[in-house]
Design an enzyme around this catalytic site. Structure first.
Site, PDB file in Angstrom:
ATOM      1  N   ASP A  89     -35.401  -9.854   3.846  1.00 29.94           N
ATOM      2  CA  ASP A  89     -36.231  -9.235   2.810  1.00 29.94           C
ATOM      3  C   ASP A  89     -36.317  -7.725   3.053  1.00 29.94           C
ATOM      4  O   ASP A  89     -35.625  -7.188   3.908  1.00 29.94           O
ATOM      5  CB  ASP A  89     -37.617  -9.896   2.752  1.00 29.94           C
ATOM      6  CG  ASP A  89     -38.318  -9.878   4.104  1.00 29.94           C
ATOM      7  OD1 ASP A  89     -37.949  -9.042   4.955  1.00 29.94           O
ATOM      8  OD2 ASP A  89     -39.224 -10.693   4.312  1.00 29.94           O
ATOM      9  N   TYR A 238     -45.626 -12.471  10.307  1.00 22.13           N
ATOM     10  CA  TYR A 238     -45.545 -12.219  11.739  1.00 22.13           C
ATOM     11  C   TYR A 238     -46.939 -12.295  12.353  1.00 22.13           C
ATOM     12  O   TYR A 238     -47.456 -11.323  12.872  1.00 22.13           O
ATOM     13  CB  TYR A 238     -44.856 -10.876  12.007  1.00 22.13           C
ATOM     14  CG  TYR A 238     -43.358 -10.965  11.789  1.00 22.13           C
ATOM     15  CD1 TYR A 238     -42.552 -11.595  12.728  1.00 22.13           C
ATOM     16  CD2 TYR A 238     -42.756 -10.452  10.645  1.00 22.13           C
ATOM     17  CE1 TYR A 238     -41.183 -11.712  12.533  1.00 22.13           C
ATOM     18  CE2 TYR A 238     -41.388 -10.563  10.433  1.00 22.13           C
ATOM     19  CZ  TYR A 238     -40.610 -11.192  11.385  1.00 22.13           C
ATOM     20  OH  TYR A 238     -39.250 -11.311  11.199  1.00 22.13           O
TER      21      TYR A 238
END
Ligand SMILES: *[C@@H]1O[C@H](CO)[C@@H](O)[C@H](O)[C@H]1NC(C)=O
Ligand SMILES: *[C@@H]1O[C@H](CO)[C@@H](O)[C@H](O)[C@H]1NC(C)=O
Length: 506
Positions: A89, A238
């Site tokens: 991405d 994350y």
């Protein structure tokens, strides 16, 4: 990629001969395939150029990419142009980006000669500097670090080349009121490690890196908190599951390696227990969990005479490092204390992007085996003593699996060998090159015309290590299969040093 024609021929010939031998004499695959690690090393470094954000330089080798993210940070009045996209991405995530640079720097510290021997040192340093230049820009004040640009939520609504991005590019920071000790710590580790490399070739830059590293470590230590509580858009992408204590120890140990100052070693010793450094026994090393890395480096310090005076605590670190290595080698007594393996012999930690754990393990095993060898020591596992060569042989088996010695008979390093993944889950690689087709490709247009297409990607993402097969060595080359087909910068970063080492077998 020079001389690849000849190498390819040799490769195919040796493979064919090998397969004949295997079928005739049931010779094991691993023993007769030989791989061109030098080529794999060159390819792995090309990959970082495909992941670049910002203004691309004249010597950019991945020519299907173009400038992107040129206004990053503009709304916040900070220059955040540059850095890396982490995976498939177009978001710039600070934590995995920093871990990538720490791994690359560590590889060049341990295997700089071997990387140079393959003619790749310049490329390795460029890959590192592309990250460190960005971290310097992102660290605008002693206690401010910009740690994300863009967000996963809106980015994932779009399937667009980075060059066409129309998604929000809001930038997010950590500061005194919104702490982020994990991202500050990892960035400090990356800058400290890189400063070691630049000391000889650019002392001024090296000092600058170290200065930022020290400030970031102090910031992370003084204002403690998990970065994903401050930058909540990072959650789910994350998430810092292991918290920040591992990164603070990790930063301190890298700062010790970079400065040899006792204050940093004392931090690692003093906080060993409270921060989990000598209590956590891990079976993974990853962008989130650095404990095994800290434990391995602490064990290597113990191998030096001057650190004998700290042996009580360093030995506690070592016993946890040994747990990790023995887990990889399947040599802890309890089955559940070992890492699973697929029938084909691949370490298996979890379904989504399993290759990151394999690559990170291969790197740690390789580094540790070389240090054991140099110190004339062995690894102590519950199931027995292990010679350094056995750690290295196992690391090699994992790399050979990656390059083609596996039940699918394919390379999971894109561009390597005759058969590799064709539909990497990667926006830029899966859409017609900006050079060939400069017309704007919109958010959903990208999904309709490119993401959904069953055709192979138009651009080969050379050097990318994809998520890889499942726990039965099965792999399905479909773009929507992001768990297996997405590649990440920290996957490949861990292989750079191992490829260089394997390319230089005595
Ligand atoms: C591991 O197993 C071996 C052999 O069964 C045994 O001798 C040893 O004491 C065990 N070690 C631990 C730490 O459980
Ligand atoms: C290495 O260790 C072994 C056994 O501990 C010892 O016999 C040998 O002399 C050592 N070699 C060197 C070069 O120190």
């Amino acid at each position: 990629m020079k001389a690849s024609k000849v190498d390819e021929k040799n490769f195919i010939w040796s493979l064919t001969l090998c397969h004949v031998l295997i079928s005739l004499f049931a010779i094991s695959l691993a023993s007769c395939e030989s791989f061109n690690y030098g080529q794999a090393l060159s390819q792995s470094l090309i990959y970082f150029e495909a992941q670049r954000s910002g203004h691309l330089p004249y010597n950019q080798r991945v020519n299907w990419r173009h400038h992107s993210g040129l206004a990053d940070g503009l709304d916040e009045e900070v220059d955040l142009v540059g850095g890396y996209y982490d995976a498939g991405d177009n978001v710039k995530f600070g934590l995995p980006m920093a871990f990538t640079i720490t791994l690359l720097s560590w590889a060049a510290i341990e295997y700089g000669e071997q990387i140079a021997g393959a003619g790749e040192y310049g490329h390795a340093m460029e890959a590192i500097k592309w990250g460190t230049d960005y971290f310097i820009k992102a660290h605008t004040k002693p206690n401010v670090l910009w740690a994300e640009v863009g967000d996963g939520e809106t980015d994932h609504y779009c399937w667009q080349r980075p060059e066409d991005m129309t998604t929000p590019r809001r930038a997010y920071k950590v500061d005194e009121n919104n702490p982020g000790s994990d991202v500050a710590g990892e960035t400090a580790a990356a800058l400290a490690a890189a400063s070691i490399l630049f000391r000889k070739i650019d002392p001024h830059y090296s000092r600058l890196l170290l200065h930022h590293a020290q400030q970031l470590f102090e910031f992370g230590d003084k204002f403690k908190g998990k970065y994903d509580e401050s930058i909540r858009v990072a959650k789910g992408y994350y998430t810092s599951v292991s918290g920040y204590k591992d990164e603070l120890l990790w930063a301190a140990i890298w700062l010790y390696k970079a400065t040899q100052k006792d204050e940093y070693l004392n931090y690692v010793l003093k906080n060993a227990y409270d921060f989990g450094g000598t209590t956590w026994a891990m079976t993974e090393f990853s962008w989130d969990v650095k404990y095994s890395g800290v434990q391995a480096i602490a064990s290597m310090l113990l191998m030096e005479e001057k650190h004998k005076k700290h042996e009580v605590i360093l030995k506690q670190y070592r016993s946890k490092a040994e747990h990790y290595f023995c887990a990889c080698l399947n040599l802890n007594n309890e089955t559940k204390a070992n890492v699973d393996r697929s029938p084909g012999g691949l370490l298996y930690v979890r379904q989504w992007n399993n290759m990151q754990y394999v690559a990170n393990a291969a790197f740690l095993l390789t580094v540790y085996s070389d240090h054991l060898l140099a110190a004339n020591q062995t690894l102590h596992c519950q199931k027995g003593e292990v010679a350094p060569g056995e750690l290295f042989a196992f690391a090699k088996s994992q790399v050979d699996y990656i390059l083609g010695s596996n039940p699918m008979g394919m390379s999971y390093l894109v561009g390597y060998g005759p058969k590799f993944p064709q539909r990497v889950h990667h926006r830029g690689a899966s859409i017609d090159s900006y050079k060939r087709n400069m017309g704007f490709i919109g958010c959903t247009q990208g999904y309709d015309n490119w993401y959904e297409s069953p055709k192979p990607n138009p651009n080969i993402l050379i050097g990318a290590l994809v998520g890889g097969p499942d726990n039965n060595d099965k792999f399905s080359d479909e773009r929507r299969n992001f768990e297996q087909l997405e590649a990440c910068t920290y996957n490949t970063a861990a292989l750079v040093g191992v490829f260089a080492r394997l390319n230089n077998l005595e």
